[in-house]
Scaffold this active site. Structure first.
Site, mmCIF file in Angstrom:
data_model
loop_
_atom_site.group_PDB
_atom_site.id
_atom_site.type_symbol
_atom_site.label_atom_id
_atom_site.label_comp_id
_atom_site.label_asym_id
_atom_site.label_seq_id
_atom_site.Cartn_x
_atom_site.Cartn_y
_atom_site.Cartn_z
ATOM 1 N N LYS A 8 36.543 54.748 40.244
ATOM 2 C CA LYS A 8 36.407 55.751 41.442
ATOM 3 C C LYS A 8 37.607 55.830 42.257
ATOM 4 C CE LYS A 8 36.130 52.622 44.739
ATOM 5 N NZ LYS A 8 37.195 52.676 45.876
ATOM 6 N N ASP A 132 30.828 48.334 47.257
ATOM 7 C CA ASP A 132 30.607 49.730 46.278
ATOM 8 C C ASP A 132 30.302 49.709 44.918
ATOM 9 O OD1 ASP A 132 34.387 49.584 45.751
ATOM 10 O OD2 ASP A 132 32.807 48.449 45.407
HETATM 11 C C1 LIG Z 1 36.047 49.746 51.316
HETATM 12 C C2 LIG Z 1 35.897 49.892 49.940
HETATM 13 C C3 LIG Z 1 35.757 51.263 49.925
HETATM 14 O O1 LIG Z 1 35.570 51.774 48.576
HETATM 15 O O2 LIG Z 1 37.091 49.301 49.423
HETATM 16 P P1 LIG Z 1 37.559 49.061 47.856
HETATM 17 O O3 LIG Z 1 37.212 47.991 47.373
HETATM 18 O O4 LIG Z 1 37.340 50.337 47.163
HETATM 19 O O5 LIG Z 1 39.284 49.217 48.041
HETATM 20 C C4 LIG Z 1 34.794 49.267 49.273
HETATM 21 O O6 LIG Z 1 33.645 49.879 49.940
HETATM 22 C C5 LIG Z 1 34.611 47.495 49.541
HETATM 23 O O7 LIG Z 1 33.738 47.282 48.667
HETATM 24 P P2 LIG Z 1 33.876 45.941 47.905
HETATM 25 O O8 LIG Z 1 34.947 45.694 47.487
HETATM 26 O O9 LIG Z 1 32.673 45.680 47.018
HETATM 27 O O10 LIG Z 1 33.575 44.739 49.212
HETATM 28 P P3 LIG Z 1 32.830 43.719 49.279
HETATM 29 O O11 LIG Z 1 33.012 42.646 48.363
HETATM 30 O O12 LIG Z 1 31.258 44.083 49.390
HETATM 31 O O13 LIG Z 1 33.251 42.940 50.777
HETATM 32 C C6 LIG Z 1 34.360 42.529 50.872
HETATM 33 C C7 LIG Z 1 34.874 42.227 52.097
HETATM 34 O O14 LIG Z 1 35.313 43.245 52.868
HETATM 35 C C8 LIG Z 1 34.769 43.539 54.113
HETATM 36 N N1 LIG Z 1 33.868 44.654 54.001
HETATM 37 C C9 LIG Z 1 33.397 45.351 52.818
HETATM 38 C C10 LIG Z 1 32.726 46.592 52.778
HETATM 39 C C11 LIG Z 1 32.337 47.088 54.194
HETATM 40 N N2 LIG Z 1 31.481 48.015 54.214
HETATM 41 N N3 LIG Z 1 32.722 46.580 55.459
HETATM 42 C C12 LIG Z 1 33.408 45.375 55.095
HETATM 43 O O15 LIG Z 1 33.780 44.687 56.374
HETATM 44 C C13 LIG Z 1 33.973 42.300 54.303
HETATM 45 O O16 LIG Z 1 34.804 41.324 55.180
HETATM 46 C C14 LIG Z 1 33.662 41.706 53.006
HETATM 47 O O17 LIG Z 1 33.328 40.440 53.142
HETATM 48 N N1 LIG Z 2 35.092 42.302 36.032
HETATM 49 C C1 LIG Z 2 36.239 42.256 37.172
HETATM 50 N N2 LIG Z 2 37.107 42.954 37.040
HETATM 51 C C2 LIG Z 2 38.109 43.132 37.912
HETATM 52 N N3 LIG Z 2 38.044 42.406 38.914
HETATM 53 C C3 LIG Z 2 37.235 41.556 39.197
HETATM 54 C C4 LIG Z 2 36.006 41.200 38.367
HETATM 55 N N4 LIG Z 2 34.876 40.448 38.533
HETATM 56 C C5 LIG Z 2 35.581 39.957 39.724
HETATM 57 N N5 LIG Z 2 36.778 40.607 40.087
HETATM 58 C C6 LIG Z 2 37.359 40.002 41.393
HETATM 59 O O1 LIG Z 2 37.108 41.398 42.201
HETATM 60 C C7 LIG Z 2 38.594 41.712 43.053
HETATM 61 C C8 LIG Z 2 38.352 43.223 43.309
HETATM 62 O O2 LIG Z 2 37.938 43.969 42.267
HETATM 63 P P1 LIG Z 2 37.998 45.472 42.144
HETATM 64 O O3 LIG Z 2 36.887 45.905 42.227
HETATM 65 O O4 LIG Z 2 38.902 45.840 40.724
HETATM 66 O O5 LIG Z 2 38.872 45.823 43.394
HETATM 67 P P2 LIG Z 2 38.997 47.198 44.187
HETATM 68 O O6 LIG Z 2 37.583 47.657 44.460
HETATM 69 O O7 LIG Z 2 39.834 47.170 45.415
HETATM 70 O O8 LIG Z 2 39.760 48.052 43.228
HETATM 71 C C9 LIG Z 2 39.490 41.555 42.073
HETATM 72 O O9 LIG Z 2 40.598 41.470 42.543
HETATM 73 C C10 LIG Z 2 39.137 40.119 41.120
HETATM 74 O O10 LIG Z 2 39.481 39.202 41.971
#
Ligand SMILES: C[C@@](CO)(OP(=O)(O)O)[C@H](O)COP(=O)(O)OP(=O)(O)OC[C@H]1O[C@@H](n2ccc(N)nc2=O)[C@H](O)[C@@H]1O
Ligand SMILES: Nc1ncnc2c1ncn2[C@@H]1O[C@H](COP(=O)(O)OP(=O)(O)O)[C@@H](O)[C@H]1O
Length: 272
Positions: A8, A132
């Site tokens: 996404k 997400d």
């Molecule tokens: C911010 C976004 C936008 O799409 O970044 P990307 O991961 O896609 O880059 C996502 O919602 C990321 O979602 P995800 O990657 O699942 O984050 P999580 O594992 O839930 O959280 C990792 C850490 O990011 C922070 N976090 C995440 C989501 C949120 N709404 N608030 C936060 O503060 C928190 O510190 C949390 O411990």
């Molecule tokens: N199946 C998986 N594929 C990729 N990353 C994973 C997976 N399971 C756990 N991870 C961990 O989750 C982190 C974030 O993954 P990803 O969702 O690809 O990041 P982002 O949402 O920033 O694109 C990775 O850097 C890795 O350490």
């Protein structure tokens, strides 16, 4: 059984404030793109998990596919499965690849074991995997709020048949770190109003709040955005907490195959 967890991008990403639970309230539009991992699961005598393709920078037990299996294992007596994940989506890139793998594992096991989980129940399990992950249960363009789990499907006819050039410079930006660096500001214009305009009016209006943090740390991301605009992008920006940049085009830009020689790139057509 085989599924194809897709990626996404975020069209705009506003961080609205920190919540008591330590997360942040965001406003964003999640937009699915057809760059996919491949996930297979078959019934087996004992549980196994193997990967191929891109190396995953997480310990096996931390993989979101295994976490998803364990989540359902707690509530249902699932028999053992052998899982294989072929990794294609760059990691830690803002493309949601890991989150997608976790969500697709939940949907695969639900079908494989006829668990009868509703979409609401799947969304609940997905949120336990990450903020997400729930999006990938919906997996259609959505306006999202809350942590990213409060979703409302949104029509974006202006993106029909558009091409997306995805450029990943391989700079890993940790999501938690990015949130910790953010200065939260009131948005000048709400996301919904911006995306109601034609994409060629989104420049400087459709903002990802993490760009300020990422661009300060990696100035080359600004160069990638400038190159995408020079190539004719109607809009260019960063997805999620980065570092993947994307450009939206009416047609395939000349020379895109050689424009980013040292970066992963791919060009995709909108699903819409
Ligand atoms: C911010 C976004 C936008 O799409 O970044 P990307 O991961 O896609 O880059 C996502 O919602 C990321 O979602 P995800 O990657 O699942 O984050 P999580 O594992 O839930 O959280 C990792 C850490 O990011 C922070 N976090 C995440 C989501 C949120 N709404 N608030 C936060 O503060 C928190 O510190 C949390 O411990
Ligand atoms: N199946 C998986 N594929 C990729 N990353 C994973 C997976 N399971 C756990 N991870 C961990 O989750 C982190 C974030 O993954 P990803 O969702 O690809 O990041 P982002 O949402 O920033 O694109 C990775 O850097 C890795 O350490």
């Amino acid at each position: 059984m085989i599924v194809f967890p897709n990626a996404k991008i975020n069209l705009g990403l506003q961080v609205n404030g920190k919540r008591p639970d330590g997360y942040h309230d965001i406003s964003t539009i999640f937009y699915p793109l057809p760059v996919c991992d491949i996930l297979e699961a078959v019934r087996a005598e004992e549980f196994s998990f193997h990967t191929s393709g891109l190396t995953i920078d997480a310990p096996a037990l931390g993989n979101l596919c295994i976490k998803a299996y364990q989540l359902l294992q707690q509530d249902f007596s699932l028999s053992a499965v052998a899982m294989h994940l072929h990794k294609v989506i760059p990691m830690g890139a803002g493309l949601g690849g890991g989150s997608s793998d976790g969500a697709f594992t939940l949907m695969l096991l639900n079908r494989m074991f006829n668990l009868g989980l509703t979409r609401e129940q799947l969304l609940g399990y997905a949120l336990q995997l990450g903020s997400d992950c729930p999006f990938f249960i919906m997996n259609e363009p959505c306006f999202a709020g809350g942590r990213g789990e409060v979703m409302e499907p949104i029509q974006l006819p202006s993106l029909k048949n558009k091409l997306f050039l995805i450029v990943n410079p391989g700079l890993h930006i940790n999501t938690a770190w990015a949130f910790s660096q953010l200065k939260i500001r009131e948005p000048k214009i709400h996301l919904r109003e911006v995306v109601a305009l034609p994409p060629d009016q989104w420049r400087d209006l459709l903002v990802n709040d993490f760009e300020e943090v990422a661009f300060e740390k990696h100035a080359e991301l600004i160069d990638i955005r400038s190159t995408l605009y020079r190539m004719g992008a109607v809009f260019a920006g960063m997805t999620g907490t980065g570092s993947t940049m994307f450009g939206i085009f009416d047609s395939a830009p000349a020379g895109y195959r050689t424009a980013f020689p040292s970066h992963y790139f791919t060009i995709l057509q909108s699903n819409d």
